[in-house]
Enzyme design. Structure first.
Site, mmCIF file in Angstrom:
data_model
loop_
_atom_site.group_PDB
_atom_site.id
_atom_site.type_symbol
_atom_site.label_atom_id
_atom_site.label_comp_id
_atom_site.label_asym_id
_atom_site.label_seq_id
_atom_site.Cartn_x
_atom_site.Cartn_y
_atom_site.Cartn_z
ATOM 1 N N LYS A 112 0.835 -1.209 0.000
ATOM 2 C CA LYS A 112 0.000 0.000 0.000
ATOM 3 C C LYS A 112 0.876 1.268 0.000
ATOM 4 O O LYS A 112 0.441 2.321 -0.452
ATOM 5 C CB LYS A 112 -0.913 0.032 1.226
ATOM 6 C CG LYS A 112 -1.826 -1.175 1.417
ATOM 7 C CD LYS A 112 -3.046 -1.124 0.538
ATOM 8 C CE LYS A 112 -4.068 -2.204 0.878
ATOM 9 N NZ LYS A 112 -3.599 -3.582 0.661
HETATM 10 C C1 LIG Z 1 -4.021 -4.742 -0.051
HETATM 11 C C2 LIG Z 1 -3.168 -5.951 -0.123
HETATM 12 C C3 LIG Z 1 -3.355 -6.952 -1.110
HETATM 13 C C4 LIG Z 1 -4.475 -6.894 -2.114
HETATM 14 O O1 LIG Z 1 -4.282 -5.917 -3.096
HETATM 15 P P1 LIG Z 1 -5.491 -5.402 -4.002
HETATM 16 O O2 LIG Z 1 -4.961 -4.272 -4.764
HETATM 17 O O3 LIG Z 1 -6.572 -4.989 -3.018
HETATM 18 O O4 LIG Z 1 -5.934 -6.546 -4.833
HETATM 19 C C5 LIG Z 1 -2.488 -8.031 -1.133
HETATM 20 N N1 LIG Z 1 -1.501 -8.146 -0.212
HETATM 21 C C6 LIG Z 1 -1.298 -7.222 0.751
HETATM 22 C C7 LIG Z 1 -0.203 -7.429 1.739
HETATM 23 C C8 LIG Z 1 -2.107 -6.093 0.827
HETATM 24 O O5 LIG Z 1 -1.902 -5.175 1.812
#
Ligand SMILES: *Cc1c(COP(=O)(O)O)cnc(C)c1O
Length: 497
Positions: A112
């Site tokens: 993120k």
């Molecule tokens: C948010 C997240 C995901 C999923 O990503 P999306 O863009 O929502 O599909 C996968 N792994 C981690 C560690 C995340 O924080």
């Protein structure tokens, strides 16, 4: 070329990139999509020589066409700096026969950070461009990861304040510590007496409260959202797929033009959609492999063309993928419907009323580049354990879901293309699940001794994000009842209660 944005639910109105970033969600409830996906205007050979920041500019300028060069470069350089623990920002690591693109070297050690470190700068620049004089107040409800990444991104960014609500007792120990020790004059963290749904519903109500909007405006504030559907989060994610391909080329792992497959651990469908955008821009990507955990709505969708959220919600060891409504999928649905807002509207109405929709055969054909797969809890553990034993590399649970699916698809299809796995979190963030996958005996240890053991096993130093919370001072102790969220926001902003 000037790229404009349309809502997935309205064929008529267009807005500029900066307007789309400011709004977040379109007024009709749709998501903003570019009217066409721009092509890269530099060659892969040129990209191969570029730094992460230079690549970011080459990609993002194609999408955010109403930002000046100076504005965009300022955003990029403010985001991708020493907050990351490596100069290359997103390193590629070869693990057995697969390339892991490590997207967890930012402030909160999860992917993120790739988008949330730049969103605050895009947002404040967009506000200036559109003559917004108010201070921007970011309101977020979090089940753990997003809240901390947003706090870290917005901390001390001039012209912004951020308020994060989390369910008291509903996040992990590390996640809670990460949030309550957050520094920054403009940050506030509130524990609510309720669950994540209560927090999210409460925040939505505040966004829709017109009376509050008026009171805030009078005090010089306006709300905005750092939610993953903001186009200002999607565009920065396209960058690292372009960058990864260019680096594979530079390191002579692939030939120019050689197709690679990309596997992404998926929840809200934002990360894999960014890979799809990169492919549309001209990056030679073959298969886009969408990996799910036991909440395998997307796997079923790619198999059958039916999206059905009517099922039991499973709590897994990869919580950021525990999602039954993948909100960014709406953008793909709109595109494979031929940019048909009416068709998309109808499907989303079905999803809302019945929890299920079916796409047409025509649309299904356009999904040919996607392959769905999933890993059970047992398979996820097995992947972490096997990889550690065979290579010494330790990956987190989300990444393990993708690595397992990647291996399975490869074996079943006899596809020999090189593969890239998006590695979305540091194993330190999910230390207990990771360590007990390797050996159950670790379950006896407390959180920090467990982390020390992980350091010994992996040979990777404990990241700052973890060191910091070990003895950091708790700065946020506010708690409130669900029905007092509005009063709490007013108190924080010192607006008359
Ligand atoms: C948010 C997240 C995901 C999923 O990503 P999306 O863009 O929502 O599909 C996968 N792994 C981690 C560690 C995340 O924080």
């Amino acid at each position: 070329m000037n790229v404009l944005y349309k809502s997935t639910r309205n064929a008529e109105k267009t807005v500029t990139a900066s307007e789309a970033i400011l709004k977040g969600l379109a007024e009709d409830g749709g998501l903003f999509v570019p009217t066409s996906i721009p092509k890269l205007d530099v060659t892969m050979a040129e990209l191969a020589k570029m730094s992460y920041q230079e690549t970011a500019y080459a990609v993002m300028k194609q999408f955010l066409t109403d930002f000046t060069e100076e504005e965009l470069k300022h955003c990029i350089n403010s985001a991708y700096d020493e907050k990351f623990d490596t100069e290359v920002i997103a390193p590629l690591v070869k693990v057995a026969d697969t390339y892991h693109l490590e997207l967890f070297h930012g402030a909160t050690i999860a992917f993120k950070d790739m988008a949330l470190s730049i969103l605050p700068h895009l947002l404040t620049t967009a506000a200036k461009k559109n003559n917004v004089k108010n201070e921007i107040v970011i309101l977020t409800a979090t089940s753990g990861d997003t809240g901390k990444a947003a706090l870290a991104g917005f901390a001390d960014v001039p012209g912004t304040k951020i308020i994060v609500f989390y369910p008291k007792g509903g996040v992990s120990k590390v996640q809670q510590l990460q949030m309550v020790t957050q520094k920054g004059e403009n940050t506030s963290v509130v524990a609510i007496h309720g669950n994540f749904d209560d927090a999210q519903t409460g925040v939505k109500k505040l966004f829709e409260d017109r009376e509050l909007e008026g009171e805030l405006a009078a005090a010089g504030y306006q709300f905005s959202s750092a939610n993953s559907i903001n186009i200002g989060r999607l565009v920065p994610q396209v960058v690292y797929y372009v960058y990864a391909y260019a680096k594979l080329l530079e390191n002579e792992q692939i030939a120019d033009g050689e197709l690679i497959n990309v596997t992404v651990p998926t929840g809200n469908f934002g990360n894999i959609l960014a890979a799809y955008f990169a492919k549309q821009m001209g990056v030679p990507i073959g298969k886009l492999i969408c990996a799910s955990n036991e909440n395998k709505v997307l796997f079923d969708f790619f198999q059958t063309g039916t999206y059905d959220r009517n099922r039991e919600f499973v709590l897994t060891s990869s919580p950021s993928m525990d999602i039954l409504i993948s909100s960014n999928l709406e953008r793909l649905i709109y595109m494979i419907a031929g940019a048909d807002a009416q068709k998309n509207n109808q499907l989303m109405a079905d999803l809302k009323s019945k929890g299920v929709y079916h796409i047409t055969d025509d649309m299904k054909e356009k999904l040919a580049g996607f392959v769905g797969g999933y890993a059970t809890e047992e398979e996820t553990k097995e992947m972490i354990r096997d990889t550690y034993r065979e290579t010494g590399y330790i990956m987190d649970t989300h990444t393990a879901v993708a690595a397992y699916v990647n291996r399975k698809v490869k074996a079943e299809s006899k596809d020999t293309a090189k593969t890239l796995v998006a590695s979305t979190a540091s194993p330190y963030k999910f230390a207990r699940s990771v360590m007990t996958s390797i050996d159950e005996k670790y379950d006896e240890l407390e959180e920090f001794p467990l982390i020390d053991e992980l350091e010994k096993l992996s040979g990777v130093a404990i990241p700052n994000a973890i060191k910091e919370i070990r003895d950091a001072e708790v700065l946020h102790t506010t708690e409130c009842d669900v029905d007092a969220m509005k009063a709490t926001v007013k108190e924080i902003l010192k607006v008359e209660v």
